[in-house]
Scaffold this active site. Structure first.
Site, short mmCIF file in Angstrom:
data_model
loop_
_atom_site.label_atom_id
_atom_site.label_comp_id
_atom_site.label_asym_id
_atom_site.label_seq_id
_atom_site.Cartn_x
_atom_site.Cartn_y
_atom_site.Cartn_z
N ARG A 189 0.87 -1.19 0.00
CA ARG A 189 0.00 0.00 0.00
C ARG A 189 0.90 1.23 0.00
O ARG A 189 1.85 1.32 0.75
CB ARG A 189 -0.99 -0.01 1.17
CG ARG A 189 -0.42 0.21 2.53
CD ARG A 189 -1.49 0.50 3.57
NE ARG A 189 -1.11 0.00 4.90
CZ ARG A 189 -0.21 0.54 5.70
NH1 ARG A 189 0.44 1.63 5.33
NH2 ARG A 189 0.06 0.01 6.87
N HIS B 65 -1.86 3.54 6.51
CA HIS B 65 -2.97 2.60 6.67
C HIS B 65 -4.32 3.28 6.42
O HIS B 65 -5.18 2.75 5.72
CB HIS B 65 -2.95 2.01 8.09
CG HIS B 65 -4.14 1.17 8.41
ND1 HIS B 65 -4.29 -0.12 7.93
CD2 HIS B 65 -5.26 1.44 9.13
CE1 HIS B 65 -5.45 -0.62 8.36
NE2 HIS B 65 -6.05 0.31 9.09
N TYR C 120 6.79 3.70 11.19
CA TYR C 120 7.10 2.26 11.16
C TYR C 120 7.66 1.75 9.84
O TYR C 120 7.97 0.59 9.71
CB TYR C 120 5.89 1.42 11.58
CG TYR C 120 4.65 1.66 10.71
CD1 TYR C 120 4.48 1.00 9.50
CD2 TYR C 120 3.66 2.57 11.10
CE1 TYR C 120 3.36 1.20 8.71
CE2 TYR C 120 2.55 2.81 10.32
CZ TYR C 120 2.40 2.11 9.13
OH TYR C 120 1.31 2.34 8.34
C1 LIG Z 1 -10.47 -8.40 14.86
C2 LIG Z 1 -9.83 -7.06 14.65
N1 LIG Z 1 -8.69 -6.76 15.25
C3 LIG Z 1 -8.10 -5.55 15.03
C4 LIG Z 1 -8.68 -4.64 14.21
C5 LIG Z 1 -8.01 -3.28 13.96
N2 LIG Z 1 -7.48 -3.31 12.59
C6 LIG Z 1 -8.15 -2.73 11.57
S1 LIG Z 1 -7.35 -2.90 10.12
C7 LIG Z 1 -6.09 -3.76 10.85
C8 LIG Z 1 -4.91 -4.23 10.05
C9 LIG Z 1 -5.23 -5.38 9.18
O1 LIG Z 1 -4.11 -5.62 8.36
P1 LIG Z 1 -4.23 -6.50 7.06
O2 LIG Z 1 -5.19 -7.60 7.28
O3 LIG Z 1 -2.85 -6.88 6.64
O4 LIG Z 1 -4.90 -5.52 6.00
P2 LIG Z 1 -4.31 -4.16 5.39
O5 LIG Z 1 -4.92 -3.05 6.20
O6 LIG Z 1 -2.83 -4.21 5.52
O7 LIG Z 1 -4.75 -4.11 4.00
C10 LIG Z 1 -6.30 -3.89 12.21
C11 LIG Z 1 -5.38 -4.57 13.14
C12 LIG Z 1 -9.91 -5.00 13.59
N3 LIG Z 1 -10.53 -4.17 12.74
N4 LIG Z 1 -10.46 -6.20 13.81
#
Ligand SMILES: Cc1ncc(C[n+]2csc(CCOP(=O)(O)OP(=O)(O)O)c2C)c(N)n1
Ligand SMILES: [Mg+2]
Length: 344
Positions: free
Chosen positions: A259, A263, A272
């Site tokens: 990306r 975020h 980071y």
């Molecule tokens: C069960 C849960 N834990 C934590 C979160 C907070 N959270 C939202 S997005 C995210 C990161 C997810 O990363 P990834 O699956 O790699 O997707 P990316 O955002 O990198 O596309 C987190 C930890 C959440 N939404 N749901």
């Protein structure tokens, strides 16, 4: 005449997209959706930074993985469980720039949630796009359940679920894949591995290099694909669709990508990751890469490119203006979609 590179040629001198059964028009349509997804996203950041809308979560950098996979589906027939980054997926299926902006500005006319959900929580009954919740990986269970429903109804609709590599650490992911593997369901799991779960790098998330390796533990194929090569993603998804439709069972596709933005608009990625790392990945941007391919294949001429740019800009301008002026939800809009209406 320019000589064709390996990037352009498949076998026997045929262009890669034609070898995949994609017409020139279809190859250009893929490009246009990628351009539109990027342009809508860029506009959202501008509006957010001007304080006109509170939140953006971005698809930028992942358009190859998103559009390449979604274009291998039958829109409105197959079932799609996207995650919040998947603007490229839903635009490829038929959602519009206006739909995206209505959701971004939380307007009553927002087709995803009538302005209730945060942006990125896509939904469309007409297009078989499942409304998602915010807890990551829950959509994988919904997808396995829908694939089971298709089996029971004797329909050959495929279900596809998208998620990040961080979400793959959730128990829901294991349960969905295990269940799908046992019952050989017609479901495709697409992991958009962008290397980070907010600030957590993949190395702190799992002890393996490839999420796709996990598929072996569930008894179905796992495929690693270059997520910034839209045609490679299309090919992998098309093969998985064939498997799913013909009863051969699930596939896990891991699209390696990145990306470009933080975020979300509430995150500062300088805390980071190194700017150099982002710069290296920007060199692999899926959009200019596919643009070069289409030019070299003789499909994307300058007038065609100019017409695409004009259409994309017009759609983004129109969507912004329309959505910003659209009515907000009113107090009367509070209860519909929350409680069932009394019949009779
Ligand atoms: C069960 C849960 N834990 C934590 C979160 C907070 N959270 C939202 S997005 C995210 C990161 C997810 O990363 P990834 O699956 O790699 O997707 P990316 O955002 O990198 O596309 C987190 C930890 C959440 N939404 N749901
Ligand atoms: Mg991630």
């Amino acid at each position: 005449m320019a000589t064709k590179t390996a990037e352009v040629e498949a076998r026997g001198g045929q262009s890669r997209h034609r070898a995949l059964g994609l017409s020139d028009e279809r190859a250009l349509a893929i490009y246009e959706v990628m351009r539109l997804a990027r342009a809508v996203d860029e506009r959202m950041w501008l509006i957010n930074r001007q304080g006109r809308a509170p939140f953006v979560i971005s698809c930028q950098g992942q358009e190859g993985a998103q559009v390449g996979s979604a274009m291998a589906l039958k829109p409105g027939y197959d079932w799609v469980a996207p995650y919040y980054r998947d603007a490229g997926v839903v635009l490829a299926l038929g959602m519009t720039a206006r739909d995206q902006m209505l959701s971004f500005f939380a307007k009553r006319e927002d087709p995803s949630s009538a302005g209730r959900q945060m942006p990125g929580h896509f939904g469309s009954q007409r297009l078989h796009i499942l409304t998602g919740g915010s807890p990551v990986a829950t959509q994988l269970l919904h997808a396995a359940g829908i694939a089971l429903a298709s089996r029971i109804r004797k329909e050959d609709a495929v279900t596809i679920a998208y998620f990040g590599e961080g979400a793959s650490s959730e128990g829901d992911c294991h349960e969905a894949m295990n269940f799908a593997g046992i019952h050989k369901l017609g479901v495709i799991f697409v992991c958009e591995n962008n290397g980070y779960a907010i600030s957590v790098p993949q190395s702190q998330q799992m002890a393996i290099l490839n999420v796709a390796d996990r598929a072996a533990g569930y008894g179905f194929p796992g495929v690693v694909v270059d997520g910034n090569d839209v045609l490679a993603v299309y090919q992998a998804t098309r093969d998985a669709v064939t498997r799913a439709r013909t009863g051969e069972g699930p596939t896990l596709i891991e699209a390696k990508t990145y990306r470009f933005t933080a975020h979300s608009s509430d995150d500062d990625d300088r805390r980071y990751r190194q700017a150099e790392e982002v710069a290296v990945w920007r060199q692999k941007d899926p959009i200019p890469r596919y643009q070069r391919y289409l030019r070299e294949a003789g499909v994307l001429t300058e007038p065609v490119e100019a017409a695409i740019t004009e259409r994309v800009t017009a759609q983004v301008d129109d969507a912004t203006e329309y959505a910003e002026q659209a009515p907000d939800p009113s107090a009367d809009d509070l209860l519909p979609h929350v409680f069932a209406r009394e019949l009779g």
